[in-house]
Design a protein around this motif. Structure first.
Motif, PDB file in Angstrom:
ATOM      1  N   GLU A 211       0.851  -1.176   0.000  1.00 12.19           N
ATOM      2  CA  GLU A 211       0.000   0.000   0.000  1.00 12.19           C
ATOM      3  C   GLU A 211       0.892   1.233   0.000  1.00 12.19           C
ATOM      4  O   GLU A 211       1.969   1.206   0.609  1.00 12.19           O
ATOM      5  CB  GLU A 211      -0.930   0.007   1.227  1.00 12.19           C
ATOM      6  CG  GLU A 211      -1.989  -1.077   1.174  1.00 12.19           C
ATOM      7  CD  GLU A 211      -3.020  -0.946   2.290  1.00 12.19           C
ATOM      8  OE1 GLU A 211      -2.872  -0.028   3.137  1.00 12.19           O
ATOM      9  OE2 GLU A 211      -3.969  -1.757   2.321  1.00 12.19           O
TER      10      GLU A 211
ATOM     11  N   ALA B 154      -7.048   1.836  -1.749  1.00 12.89           N
ATOM     12  CA  ALA B 154      -6.869   1.193  -0.448  1.00 12.89           C
ATOM     13  C   ALA B 154      -7.960   1.692   0.508  1.00 12.89           C
ATOM     14  O   ALA B 154      -8.665   2.659   0.211  1.00 12.89           O
ATOM     15  CB  ALA B 154      -5.482   1.489   0.103  1.00 12.89           C
ATOM     16  N   LYS B 155      -8.092   1.042   1.651  1.00 10.46           N
ATOM     17  CA  LYS B 155      -9.105   1.460   2.621  1.00 10.46           C
ATOM     18  C   LYS B 155      -8.801   2.848   3.176  1.00 10.46           C
ATOM     19  O   LYS B 155      -9.709   3.640   3.428  1.00 10.46           O
ATOM     20  CB  LYS B 155      -9.187   0.440   3.764  1.00 10.46           C
ATOM     21  CG  LYS B 155      -9.752  -0.915   3.343  1.00 10.46           C
ATOM     22  CD  LYS B 155      -9.838  -1.860   4.533  1.00 10.46           C
ATOM     23  CE  LYS B 155     -10.431  -3.204   4.103  1.00 10.46           C
ATOM     24  NZ  LYS B 155     -10.519  -4.156   5.246  1.00 10.46           N
ATOM     25  N   LYS B 156      -7.508   3.131   3.354  1.00 13.63           N
ATOM     26  CA  LYS B 156      -7.119   4.426   3.893  1.00 13.63           C
ATOM     27  C   LYS B 156      -7.251   5.493   2.817  1.00 13.63           C
ATOM     28  O   LYS B 156      -6.770   5.329   1.698  1.00 13.63           O
ATOM     29  CB  LYS B 156      -5.680   4.359   4.412  1.00 13.63           C
ATOM     30  CG  LYS B 156      -5.206   5.626   5.096  1.00 13.63           C
ATOM     31  CD  LYS B 156      -3.801   5.441   5.665  1.00 13.63           C
ATOM     32  CE  LYS B 156      -3.323   6.709   6.354  1.00 13.63           C
ATOM     33  NZ  LYS B 156      -1.958   6.556   6.918  1.00 13.63           N
ATOM     34  N   GLU B 157      -7.887   6.600   3.144  1.00 12.22           N
ATOM     35  CA  GLU B 157      -8.102   7.663   2.172  1.00 12.22           C
ATOM     36  C   GLU B 157      -6.766   8.252   1.698  1.00 12.22           C
ATOM     37  O   GLU B 157      -5.861   8.485   2.500  1.00 12.22           O
ATOM     38  CB  GLU B 157      -8.971   8.770   2.785  1.00 12.22           C
ATOM     39  CG  GLU B 157      -9.343   9.861   1.783  1.00 12.22           C
ATOM     40  CD  GLU B 157     -10.272  10.904   2.376  1.00 12.22           C
ATOM     41  OE1 GLU B 157     -10.534  11.907   1.706  1.00 12.22           O
ATOM     42  OE2 GLU B 157     -10.722  10.707   3.530  1.00 12.22           O
TER      43      GLU B 157
ATOM     44  N   ARG C  56      -3.356   0.522  -3.351  1.00 13.25           N
ATOM     45  CA  ARG C  56      -2.706  -0.759  -3.093  1.00 13.25           C
ATOM     46  C   ARG C  56      -2.330  -1.430  -4.406  1.00 13.25           C
ATOM     47  O   ARG C  56      -2.913  -1.145  -5.459  1.00 13.25           O
ATOM     48  CB  ARG C  56      -3.624  -1.682  -2.273  1.00 13.25           C
ATOM     49  CG  ARG C  56      -4.958  -1.965  -2.922  1.00 13.25           C
ATOM     50  CD  ARG C  56      -5.907  -2.695  -1.965  1.00 13.25           C
ATOM     51  NE  ARG C  56      -7.243  -2.859  -2.530  1.00 13.25           N
ATOM     52  CZ  ARG C  56      -7.633  -3.859  -3.302  1.00 13.25           C
ATOM     53  NH1 ARG C  56      -6.759  -4.846  -3.596  1.00 13.25           N
ATOM     54  NH2 ARG C  56      -8.860  -3.926  -3.767  1.00 13.25           N
TER      55      ARG C  56
END
Length: 328
Positions: free
Chosen positions: A255, A277-280, A284
């Motif tokens: 990521e 990715a899940k994080k803003e 990934r």
């Protein structure tokens, strides 16, 4: 110089005058050309020089005559190398660790001889060789020549392989000669490597050329052709983080901060998959790499902006190495 001998060299001197004294921004008049030839002990008149220009054109030298005002000016047009191309060559020579400082200076002088004297001044302004970390192996050119000769003649080679000791002396790594079937030379991490097939080990291996010594061609033909043809050099260069470590390709999940997308593409290529990715603000990907300390060092150098997220054994291995560094 006797007149006869001078006349025999007339075409050579004329070509050198035009190459060295003219370019797109500098030209010579006919009287100037005659005077420069005279300095070399060669007498000439306009008609003979016109004939010589025709001869030079026939062998590929682009002599251009242009009228400016009341006079004619002569220069070389398209050259074998443009100034920008020569600058690229000089930059490559300067930055190459495997070329010694002395040989770098020699090569750069030869490159500047391909330019006009005006262009040569621009090349010399960017020449900075002293102080750079360079190999100390002056014989590397002969080593490369021996390797190429072995590949052309389809022969395996033997050689000593060296390493530094604590006295800063290069000594043999083992007490016996290495033997390999040479298949290619490649550039990696500013060093030159031989890619060869080790018959005894039954696999492809690599060797730093500047650490090789006393190469000898054997009477045996090369082996390992099929293994080398199956060896993807392009893919290897993208996956490789230095020529040390385990050479088993592993798919790794990463990521990264979106601001680092350029660094990721430069490293792994445009075909690298990119997903949110899940994080803003992060993405990934998964890439194939050779796991090594150099790879882990590259991840650490990204300052937390690139993270390993899988597989779990690689994540754990990276964390263990970080802990070891803190404990030592």
């Amino acid at each position: 110089m006797p007149k006869g001998a001078g006349q025999k060299l007339k075409l050579y001197y004329l070509s050198q005058i035009m190459i060295r004294k003219t370019d797109d921004d500098h030209a010579l008049t006919m009287p100037q050309i005659i005077d420069l030839l005279s300095e070399q002990g060669i007498s000439a008149d306009r008609k003979s020089i016109y004939d010589d220009f025709d001869a030079l054109r026939e062998i590929g030298l682009d002599i251009i005559g242009e009228k400016e005002g009341k006079g004619y000016y002569y220069r070389v047009g398209g050259k074998r190398f443009e100034l920008a191309e020569l600058m690229l060559l000089v930059d490559a020579i300067q930055s190459s660790k495997f070329i010694t400082a002395k040989k770098s200076s020699d090569l750069i002088k030869k490159v500047t001889d391909l330019a006009s004297e005006y262009e040569a001044k621009q090349l010399k302004r960017q020449v900075v060789v002293q102080g750079r970390i360079k190999t100390m192996n002056e014989s590397i050119y002969y080593l490369v020549d021996d390797i190429h000769r072995a590949m052309v003649e389809n022969k395996s080679i033997t050689f000593q392989y060296l390493q530094w000791n604590l006295d800063k002396v290069m000594v043999p790594r083992k007490d016996h000669l290495y033997e390999t079937s040479p298949w290619a030379l490649t550039w990696d991490d500013e060093n030159y490597y031989l890619i060869g097939y080790d018959r005894e080990a039954g696999k492809i291996k690599h060797y730093r050329v500047d650490k090789m010594k006393d190469i000898t061609l054997t009477g045996d033909k090369r082996v390992g052709k099929e293994e080398f043809e199956a060896y993807d050099m392009g893919s290897y260069s993208k996956q490789n983080f230095g020529m040390f470590g385990k050479k088993v390709s592993t798919t790794v999940d990463l990521e990264f901060d979106n601001g680092f997308v350029g660094i990721m593409i430069d490293r792994f290529g445009k075909e690298m998959p990119i997903r949110p990715a899940k994080k803003e603000g992060w993405s990934r990907t998964h890439v194939d790499v050779f796991i090594s300390d150099q790879f882990y060092g590259w991840i650490f150098a990204m300052g937390g902006k690139v993270r390993i997220t899988g597989p779990e054994n690689i994540v754990s291995d990276f964390k263990d190495k970080l802990r070891q560094q803190l404990e030592e």
